[in-house]
Design a protein around this motif. Structure first.
Motif, short mmCIF file in Angstrom:
data_model
loop_
_atom_site.label_atom_id
_atom_site.label_comp_id
_atom_site.label_asym_id
_atom_site.label_seq_id
_atom_site.Cartn_x
_atom_site.Cartn_y
_atom_site.Cartn_z
N GLU A 36 0.82 -1.20 0.00
CA GLU A 36 0.00 0.00 0.00
C GLU A 36 0.86 1.26 0.00
N SER A 40 0.95 3.92 -3.07
CA SER A 40 0.65 5.33 -2.76
C SER A 40 1.79 6.25 -3.17
N ALA A 83 -6.56 7.50 -10.27
CA ALA A 83 -7.39 6.30 -10.20
C ALA A 83 -6.90 5.36 -9.10
N ALA A 84 -5.59 5.23 -8.95
CA ALA A 84 -5.06 4.36 -7.89
C ALA A 84 -5.47 4.88 -6.51
N LEU A 86 -8.10 6.71 -5.83
CA LEU A 86 -9.55 6.53 -5.68
C LEU A 86 -9.90 5.07 -5.38
N MET A 87 -9.13 4.13 -5.94
CA MET A 87 -9.39 2.72 -5.66
C MET A 87 -8.99 2.35 -4.25
N MET A 88 -8.06 3.08 -3.65
CA MET A 88 -7.65 2.79 -2.27
C MET A 88 -8.60 3.41 -1.25
N PRO A 90 -12.02 3.19 -0.73
CA PRO A 90 -13.01 2.35 -0.03
C PRO A 90 -12.41 1.53 1.12
#
Length: 93
Positions: A36, A40, A83-84, A86-88, A90
């Motif tokens: 992660e 990031s 996008a990466a 935004l996917m993290m 949730p």
């Protein structure tokens, strides 16, 4: 001199995101906290490189053909970095 410096920096920023591929071949890079943080960090760099290249192209008026290519590639990277992130989201909420 300034034009050449910004062009070299923008060109080098194209290749940095691809360095994640050799790093992800290690088993420690696939475990949760490290993976992660790596994603990031790379996503933040991709967003920064997109913004930097667009600003150099528009504000510094360095608008030759190679810089146009850098703007397109780093712009695509910037969209991928957003996008990466935004996917993290949730998983964090």
């Amino acid at each position: 001199m300034k034009e050449r410096f910004f062009t070299v920096i923008s060109s080098l920023m194209i290749f940095v995101p691809w360095t994640i591929l050799p790093l992800r071949s290690f088993s420690w890079a696939l475990k949760s906290p490290v993976a992660e943080m790596m994603i990031s960090g790379y996503a933040a760099f991709m967003i920064f490189s997109g913004i930097f290249t667009i600003l150099v192209y528009t504000r510094a008026h360095i608008q030759h053909n190679w810089m146009k290519i850098c703007v397109v590639i780093n712009g695509i990277y910037m969209i991928g970095g957003i996008a990466a992130f935004l996917m993290m989201l949730p998983g964090q909420i």
